[in-house]
Design an enzyme around this catalytic site. Structure first.
Site, PDB file in Angstrom:
ATOM      1  N   LYS A  59       2.308   0.425  12.578  1.00 43.53           N
ATOM      2  CA  LYS A  59       2.582   0.252  14.007  1.00 43.53           C
ATOM      3  C   LYS A  59       2.605   1.575  14.770  1.00 43.53           C
ATOM      4  CE  LYS A  59       3.474  -4.296  14.320  1.00 43.53           C
ATOM      5  NZ  LYS A  59       2.817  -5.202  15.267  1.00 43.53           N
ATOM      6  N   SER A 306       1.392  -2.592   4.519  1.00 41.02           N
ATOM      7  CA  SER A 306       1.511  -2.226   5.930  1.00 41.02           C
ATOM      8  C   SER A 306       2.786  -1.515   6.326  1.00 41.02           C
ATOM      9  CB  SER A 306       1.336  -3.477   6.795  1.00 41.02           C
ATOM     10  OG  SER A 306       2.219  -4.498   6.370  1.00 41.02           O
TER      11      SER A 306
END
Length: 332
Positions: A59, A306
């Site tokens: 992110k 991730s």
């Protein structure tokens, strides 16, 4: 419609802007037999270790793209998040000296909530799911004039996330397939937009939060359940309007994994590779171990891990010198 969103050239141009602030995370080849005794010794997979990214997840790429490519008002930025996007925006705002207000739901992992506070952002915790946090953030933006930094359905967010695909293609020769976690779809849309038809892109979702799976069945974004142990990161209710046409054009398939498979993948990553991955980051390996995705012989597969914004089980590195946590275990 796809070309109007983002292109590989757009992502190429974005990368030098955010590169001074992010890490080029490693891509590590591993023998699948180390993770699953039922797999042939000759089978292997590449892990893109995005949990080593600044702020603990991919992110950060989208967060820096937003803050560096857009005009920031004096009041600063606002973001709604299941947790990781909030950490990333708080981190980017801290690095760039920008005020930030972050909204997260009550299901957010304590590790993520604590990290947002540590970074100096104004944190608002409320509502049961991401959609509740988003509504509160949108109300604040309308009132204050703050810049909204959307977790997935914003062009700059997609440009930032697409740089992961750029790195991966340069790191893995002859890449055939990449397995990508899916929540709102910003990561998979960015990666798929960069790789286009050169690499097979497969989305992996928890079966309790099948946002892209439901959208593909309906032919457009629709509401989906928001359950699963990965709900703080992969359960935004529906995929984005910018995201969906990109995934329709460039994502080959979407598969679903259950919570038991996700937990097993987490444990195997730690046991075999000493990698700490949050539930949402573990879904790609869960797809392989559970057999919902079966590579062809010789298929060169990469898995995006991730993020790692989670807490370790008590005793992982021996007794806690500070004693037991009075708040109990992390809800992740």
């Amino acid at each position: 419609m796809v070309t109007q969103a983002i292109t590989p050239d757009d992502i190429d141009k974005t990368y030098p802007t955010i590169q001074p602030y992010i890490r080029r995370t490693p891509a590590v080849r591993a023998d699948l037999a180390d993770l699953d005794q039922g797999v042939s010794r000759s089978a292997s997979v590449t892990f893109k270790l995005e949990m080593l990214q600044v702020a603990g997840s991919f992110k950060a790429r989208g967060a820096f793209a937003n803050l560096l490519l857009r005009d920031i008002p004096e009041v600063g930025v606002a973001a709604a998040s299941g947790g990781n996007h909030g950490v990333a925006v708080a981190y980017a705002a801290h690095r760039l000296g920008v005020p930030a207000r972050i909204y997260v739901p009550t299901v957010s992992a304590r590790a993520k909530i604590d990290r947002i506070r540590e970074l100096g952002a104004h944190l608002v915790v409320g509502g049961d799911r991401y959609a509740d946090a988003l509504a509160a953030a949108q109300a604040w933006v309308a009132d204050s004039g703050a810049l909204s930094v959307h977790a997935f359905d914003q062009r700059e967010t997609l440009l930032g996330q697409g740089t992961l695909g750029l790195e991966l293609e340069h790191q893995v020769d002859g890449l055939d397939t990449v397995l990508v976690p899916v929540g709102g779809g910003g990561l998979i849309a960015g990666v798929a937009a960069y790789l286009e038809d050169r690499v097979r892109v497969v989305g992996v979702e928890p079966d309790g939060a099948p946002t892209l799976h439901r959208a593909r069945a309906a032919g457009h974004p629709v509401d989906a359940p928001t359950g699963s142990i990965a709900a703080d990161a992969l359960a935004p209710r529906r995929v984005g309007e910018l995201v969906f046409p990109i995934t329709q054009a460039y994502v080959d398939d979407v598969v679903l994994v259950d919570d038991q498979a996700i937990r097993l993948a987490q444990r195997r990553l730690w046991a075999a590779l000493r990698v700490v991955a949050e539930p949402a980051a573990s879904v790609g390996l869960a797809a392989l171990l559970s057999g919902v995705y079966r590579p062809e012989p010789g298929e060169n597969v990469a898995i995006v891990l991730s993020g790692s914004n989670t807490t370790l089980p008590p005793g992982t590195f021996g007794p806690d010198p500070d004693g037991p946590d009075p708040d109990g275990p992390d809800p992740d």
